[in-house]
Design a protein around this motif. Structure first.
Motif, short mmCIF file in Angstrom:
data_model
loop_
_atom_site.label_atom_id
_atom_site.label_comp_id
_atom_site.label_asym_id
_atom_site.label_seq_id
_atom_site.Cartn_x
_atom_site.Cartn_y
_atom_site.Cartn_z
N LYS A 24 -14.88 62.93 18.54
CA LYS A 24 -14.82 64.05 17.60
C LYS A 24 -13.46 64.06 16.92
CE LYS A 24 -18.20 67.39 19.27
NZ LYS A 24 -18.39 68.79 19.73
N ALA A 25 -13.46 64.31 15.62
CA ALA A 25 -12.21 64.29 14.86
C ALA A 25 -11.32 65.47 15.22
CB ALA A 25 -12.51 64.29 13.36
N SER A 26 -11.92 66.59 15.59
CA SER A 26 -11.16 67.77 15.94
C SER A 26 -11.40 68.12 17.40
CB SER A 26 -11.56 68.95 15.05
OG SER A 26 -10.89 70.13 15.42
N GLY A 27 -10.36 68.06 18.19
CA GLY A 27 -10.46 68.43 19.60
C GLY A 27 -11.15 67.43 20.49
N GLY A 28 -11.37 66.22 19.96
CA GLY A 28 -12.05 65.20 20.73
C GLY A 28 -11.12 64.46 21.67
N ALA A 29 -11.71 63.56 22.45
CA ALA A 29 -10.93 62.75 23.38
C ALA A 29 -10.02 61.80 22.61
CB ALA A 29 -11.87 61.96 24.28
N THR A 30 -9.00 61.34 23.28
CA THR A 30 -8.10 60.33 22.71
C THR A 30 -8.41 59.00 23.38
OG1 THR A 30 -6.34 61.95 22.33
CG2 THR A 30 -5.69 59.63 22.42
N ILE A 31 -8.62 57.97 22.57
CA ILE A 31 -8.91 56.65 23.15
C ILE A 31 -8.30 55.57 22.27
CG2 ILE A 31 -11.17 56.56 22.00
CD1 ILE A 31 -12.10 54.91 24.50
N SER A 32 -7.61 54.65 22.92
CA SER A 32 -7.07 53.49 22.21
C SER A 32 -7.40 52.19 22.92
CB SER A 32 -5.55 53.62 22.05
OG SER A 32 -4.92 53.73 23.32
N SER A 33 -7.93 52.30 24.15
CA SER A 33 -8.31 51.11 24.91
C SER A 33 -9.38 51.51 25.93
CB SER A 33 -7.11 50.51 25.63
OG SER A 33 -6.70 51.35 26.70
N ALA A 34 -9.97 50.51 26.58
CA ALA A 34 -11.02 50.78 27.56
C ALA A 34 -10.54 51.67 28.70
CB ALA A 34 -11.55 49.46 28.11
N GLN B 61 -21.21 59.40 7.55
CA GLN B 61 -22.42 60.22 7.47
C GLN B 61 -22.23 61.62 8.04
OE1 GLN B 61 -24.00 58.21 5.07
NE2 GLN B 61 -25.66 59.36 5.95
N THR B 62 -21.28 61.78 8.95
CA THR B 62 -21.06 63.10 9.56
C THR B 62 -19.98 63.89 8.83
OG1 THR B 62 -19.47 62.16 11.15
CG2 THR B 62 -21.79 62.32 11.85
N GLY B 63 -19.58 63.41 7.66
CA GLY B 63 -18.56 64.13 6.90
C GLY B 63 -17.23 64.18 7.63
N SER B 64 -16.92 63.09 8.32
CA SER B 64 -15.66 62.96 9.06
C SER B 64 -15.55 63.95 10.23
CB SER B 64 -14.46 63.10 8.11
OG SER B 64 -14.46 62.06 7.16
N LYS B 65 -16.70 64.39 10.77
CA LYS B 65 -16.66 65.15 12.02
C LYS B 65 -16.28 64.23 13.18
CE LYS B 65 -20.15 68.59 10.73
NZ LYS B 65 -21.51 69.12 11.01
N LEU B 66 -16.47 62.94 12.96
CA LEU B 66 -16.10 61.93 13.95
C LEU B 66 -15.01 61.04 13.38
CD1 LEU B 66 -19.70 60.82 15.03
CD2 LEU B 66 -18.22 62.46 16.19
N LYS B 67 -14.34 60.33 14.26
CA LYS B 67 -13.33 59.36 13.82
C LYS B 67 -13.34 58.17 14.77
CE LYS B 67 -9.43 61.41 16.38
NZ LYS B 67 -8.07 61.99 16.28
N ILE B 68 -12.84 57.04 14.27
CA ILE B 68 -12.70 55.85 15.10
C ILE B 68 -11.51 56.03 16.03
CG2 ILE B 68 -12.29 53.36 15.08
CD1 ILE B 68 -14.92 53.99 13.81
N GLY B 69 -11.68 55.64 17.30
CA GLY B 69 -10.57 55.67 18.24
C GLY B 69 -10.10 54.26 18.54
N GLY B 70 -8.81 54.01 18.37
CA GLY B 70 -8.27 52.67 18.63
C GLY B 70 -8.71 51.67 17.58
N GLN B 71 -8.67 50.39 17.93
CA GLN B 71 -9.03 49.31 17.03
C GLN B 71 -10.29 48.61 17.53
OE1 GLN B 71 -7.40 48.57 14.12
NE2 GLN B 71 -6.20 50.42 14.57
N PRO B 72 -11.14 48.12 16.62
CA PRO B 72 -12.30 47.34 17.07
C PRO B 72 -11.85 46.16 17.92
CG PRO B 72 -12.51 47.90 14.75
CD PRO B 72 -11.11 48.28 15.15
N CYS B 73 -12.63 45.84 18.94
CA CYS B 73 -12.27 44.76 19.85
C CYS B 73 -13.50 43.90 20.12
CB CYS B 73 -11.71 45.33 21.15
SG CYS B 73 -12.69 46.68 21.87
N SER B 74 -13.29 42.78 20.79
CA SER B 74 -14.38 41.85 21.12
C SER B 74 -15.25 41.53 19.90
CB SER B 74 -15.26 42.41 22.25
OG SER B 74 -14.54 42.47 23.46
N VAL B 75 -14.59 41.14 18.80
CA VAL B 75 -15.32 40.77 17.58
C VAL B 75 -16.13 39.51 17.88
CG1 VAL B 75 -15.12 40.07 15.17
CG2 VAL B 75 -13.57 41.81 16.11
N SER B 76 -17.44 39.62 17.75
CA SER B 76 -18.35 38.55 18.17
C SER B 76 -19.44 38.34 17.13
CB SER B 76 -19.01 38.92 19.51
OG SER B 76 -18.04 39.17 20.50
#
Length: 328
Positions: A155-165, A249-264
């Motif tokens: 969640k973009a507002s008040g969501g968890a913080t994640i940058s790695s597994a 699609q959610t009008g930025s209610k969500l956001k990406i956390g960290g960087q994409p990984c395991s590009v396959s």
């Protein structure tokens, strides 16, 4: 990546723009025609099975999804597959199938049985498949046509913080059943999907003195997305192009956390020994070399995962860059 009831949708070989849909870009004004040399590689026994049945899990926008206005299965994977079928001189019908069921359904009849006149339920699947050794060992080959990483969304507002597994530890993580993300979430804890320990492996959460991940597996990606938006899950884990699409699609209610990984690679899934394998490989290369492939990706704003025809391969399991989780 990724029903008890199976919806069947026949998609025209040249997709028209969807009236009134804000989720679907206008289709290209022109596409490829049948290529005689490639069509000749399709055995008569396969041609006689027309229309070919293609399995996809249509809950993974923008790759494959149900257009809410028309009920049609759409997405850039669908546009791409339609053009593959045109090049091979075939008509294709798309079937909306639960992702976790597709491989078993592909193997419902063997190539030998098919050669004897047994029509398979599905001839192949295009559904954002990541090739893996386990899937290949089960009797499936994958033909590379794209590449994508795994991405976390919060969640973009008040969501968890994640940058790695490691940041998944102690959190509720929503995934689609049968996906690489599901197995990676369990694998990070040294477990197979469902919780059976992997002999000799490490629970990386316990190693860091953190609580384990609560993996929430859903039948569809749509359900996993809803769990995150409703607060039932802290983190969503899914493929990079799908994560980016959800943010938009959610009008930025969500956001990406960290960087994409395991590009396959993404691969077309087909039962080992299928008589369609060579024609499919050559059709993918043809679309790439003649610009049709790039046009599709450009229409859907997913060009970051484009590959060259020299990258089209059978069972390419190689990741690029940083891995999301240690091997398990």
């Amino acid at each position: 990546m990724k029903r008890f009831s199976i919806a069947v949708v026949t998609v025209a070989l040249t997709l028209a723009a969807c009236g009134g849909s804000s989720t679907t870009p206008a289709a290209s004004a022109s596409g490829p025609s049948k290529v005689a040399s490639i069509a000749a590689e399709v055995p008569d026994a396969v041609k006689a099975q027309s229309p070919l049945q293609i399995a996809t899990d249509a809950t993974y926008a923008p790759n494959e999804f149900i257009n809410p206005d028309t009920g049609a299965i759409e997405g850039w994977d669908i546009d791409f597959t339609n053009e593959l079928c045109k090049v091979m001189g075939l008509v294709c019908t798309f079937n909306n199938v639960t992702f976790d069921d597709i491989i078993a359904q592909l193997k419902a009849s063997t190539p030998a049985e098919q050669a004897g006149g047994d029509k398979p339920r599905y001839q192949f699947s295009v559904s954002s498949w990541t090739p893996t050794s386990d899937r290949e060992a089960s009797g499936i080959d994958f033909i590379t046509y794209y590449k994508a990483g795994e991405a976390w969304i919060v969640k973009a507002s008040g969501g968890a913080t994640i940058s790695s597994a490691a940041d998944m530890c102690g959190k509720n993580v929503a995934v689609e059943a049968g996906t690489t993300e599901e197995s990676d979430a369990w694998g990070y804890m040294g477990q197979k999907v469902g919780g059976t320990p992997i002999a000799g492996d490490t629970d990386n959460c316990k190693k860091a003195s953190k609580s384990d991940i609560t993996v929430q597996s859903f039948t569809t990606q749509t359900q996993a997305n809803s769990a995150l938006l409703s607060g039932r899950a802290d983190i969503g884990w899914l493929d990079q192009p799908v994560a980016g699409y959800q943010v938009k699609q959610t009008g930025s209610k969500l956001k990406i956390g960290g960087q994409p990984c395991s590009v396959s690679p993404y691969g077309i899934a087909i039962v080992k020994g299928s008589a369609l394998e060579k024609a499919l490989i050559d059709a993918v290369k043809y679309l790439i070399d003649n610009g049709y492939y790039h046009t599709i990706l450009q229409n859907w704003s997913v060009t970051e995962g484009a590959i060259g025809s020299s990258d089209v391969a059978l069972n390419n399991n190689n990741s690029i860059g940083a891995a999301c989780v240690p091997s398990y």
